[in-house]
Design a protein around this motif. Structure first.
Motif: not given
Length: 543
Positions: A232-233, A328-336
């Motif tokens: 996050x920014x 490595x490709x990281x899981x999206x944190x969009x929902x969180x």
């Protein structure tokens, strides 16, 4: 060719791309204003009603464009009237160029008492700017103008000043104008520092990015870095909009406080990080990476784990390129992160009223590419963290200076810089009267700024502190105001009064459609304190 000192300064300014100047005439500037007259339609001159108005307009022009904002005023009391704007420019790294006159050259330093004489004006200006100098001949003017541009735009941008005695402005000389000034070369990237940052970020579980005004230069690369890390920014004032608030990766400042509790690696990009270092506190287990073009800033408060002295425009793409090879490709944190943003915004809406509702109305009325200019007022404070921003430079503040009264004139400069874009300014009744005289400038030049004036007939922040800290002993915080609607109308500016967020939204839309100067007054009572979402107890107990 043969030129006067004034013509030499103006010619070199224009060689550096200057096409807009804000100013107020006077005896020591007569030759310079005549030179601007002779420039014709190659130059826009916005003449103001007070020197501080000219400087604040140049400040707004610079803050909203990133390009030099230029103003010109007489020496002595004239230039001293502009120093609050210079302080604001210094605090926010705004490229503002002050052009001022001087007393006759033969009298400098003698204390004779010429009109507008200061004991040592040049020394005074050097305490307020990154660079200040004096041109004593027409021939020297082009080189000194270019020096000013190089200083102003190289490294950490900051205001500069150049003065010329009135007799030199009128004197002729054999002047050679120069090509536009070049910026100093940015610091070379330290590959070892980049590698050290990559090593920390590769293994980070909860990375966090703190973006300041210096991050604007990184543009698209910063968003790529955030997406790669799912970091996050968080931005407070100047860095807002670097990542659009429509992205789940962009988080409100109060949400950053919650994210700080779990962050293990933090990247500060073009930010002083004073909120985090001084108030949230940095525990021993947290690793901080700092990127800044100002070497002195990197360890001003504390020594980071990795210090990268570089332009963010160079360092962030380098990080993206090298990190992309190993991460490595990281899981999206969009929902969180979407849930966090909604929760914090709901908390603000529940606790900071009526500011949150009025700001929502302004955001709904303002196009996505419109500009919002704050003021040192309850609504302004709240906007620092709750007004959605979709592009960099589209929220304009005065940074840590907290320059009460700066907003209206600054917003006129923003609108002068962007005549085809919507610009809305919020003010309080106290601060507005600092530069409300510039409504004459708005009317004269047709500057179609829409100003929303929240009026509770007091300096509420001062009065709140008098009640909370001093037992309710109120002094100098209640205000006697004019009828603001009639006041604006006396300048020929259309004004109205509304009493609800819905009515405000409709009034702003109508005012923007009219494309002319407008004042909308919102009578209000005391507002909830915005400070609990800014001034927080330390996250960590650090000695």
């Amino acid at each position: 060719m043969s030129m006067s000192g004034a013509e030499a300064i103006l010619g070199q300014m224009m060689a550096n791309g200057v096409d807009t100047i804000f100013g107020l005439p006077g005896g020591q500037l007569d030759h310079f204003f005549d030179a601007m007259y002779n420039a014709g339609d190659k130059l826009r001159l916005f003449s103001t009603r007070h020197e501080q108005g000219a400087a604040y307009m140049a400040f707004g022009y610079a803050r909203s464009t990133g390009k030099p904002g230029v103003y010109t005023v007489v020496p002595g009391p004239g230039v001293l009237n502009t120093t609050a704007a210079l302080c604001s420019a210094y605090a926010t790294n705004a490229p503002v160029f002050c052009l001022t006159g001087q007393i006759p050259s033969e009298g400098i330093g003698k204390g004779i008492g010429y009109l507008h004489e200061l004991p040592d004006q040049l020394a005074t200006m050097r305490t307020l700017t990154k660079w200040a100098d004096r041109a004593m001949t027409p021939e020297s003017a082009p080189g000194l103008v270019n020096q000013g541009f190089t200083q102003m735009l190289s490294g950490r941008p900051r205001p500069v000043s150049l003065e010329m005695p009135m007799d030199v402005m009128g004197a002729k000389g054999a002047v050679e104008l120069l090509p536009a000034a070049a910026r100093d070369q940015a610091p070379s990237l330290d590959e070892d520092a980049i590698a050290a940052a990559v090593a920390l970020l590769k293994n980070a579980r909860n990375p966090l990015i703190i973006a300041g005004g210096g991050a604007i230069a990184a543009g698209e690369a910063l968003e790529q870095l955030a997406a790669m890390l799912q970091a996050p920014v968080v931005a407070f004032r100047s860095g807002r909009g670097v990542v659009s608030d429509r992205s789940h990766l962009s988080q409100m400042f109060p949400a950053g406080y919650d994210l700080w509790k779990h962050a293990d690696v933090v990247i500060g990009i073009g930010s002083r990080m004073e909120q985090q270092y001084l108030y949230w506190k940095v525990p021993a287990h947290m690793k901080v990476i700092r990127i800044d073009i100002d070497a002195e800033e990197l360890d001003r408060i504390a020594v980071p784990a990795v210090a990268i002295h570089a332009d963010a425009a160079d360092a962030v793409p380098a990080l993206v390129e090298k990190l992309g090879r190993v991460i490595d490709l990281r899981a999206s944190r969009e929902d969180e992160l979407t849930e966090l943003a909604a929760r914090v915004r709901g908390d603000v809406a529940a606790r900071v009223q009526p500011q949150a509702s009025y700001l929502a109305a302004i955001r709904a009325a303002l196009p996505d590419d419109g500009y919002f200019v704050d003021e040192i007022t309850q609504v302004g404070y709240t906007s620092w963290y709750s007004f959605p921003v979709y592009e960099p430079r589209h929220i304009v503040t005065c940074g840590y200076q907290g320059t009460l009264g700066y907003g209206y004139a600054t917003a006129l400069g923003v609108k002068a810089a962007h005549p085809d874009k919507a610009v809305v300014n919020v003010v309080g009744d106290g601060g507005f009267l600092f530069t409300a005289n510039e409504m004459a400038t708005a009317a004269q030049h047709g500057i179609a700024l829409v100003t929303v004036l929240f009026n509770n007939n007091k300096f509420q922040n001062v009065q709140r502190q008098q009640k909370e800290w001093f037992g309710g002993r109120l002094i100098a915080s209640d205000l006697k105001n004019p009828d603001f609607v009639k006041f604006a109308e006396s300048f020929g500016i259309r004004a109205e009064r509304v009493t609800s967020p819905d009515a405000l939204q409709a009034a702003i839309v109508a005012a923007l459609d009219r494309n002319e100067p407008a004042l909308i007054e919102v009578p209000c009572g005391d507002m909830a304190s915005p400070w609990p979402f800014i001034i927080r107890p330390p996250v960590f107990d650090v000695a």
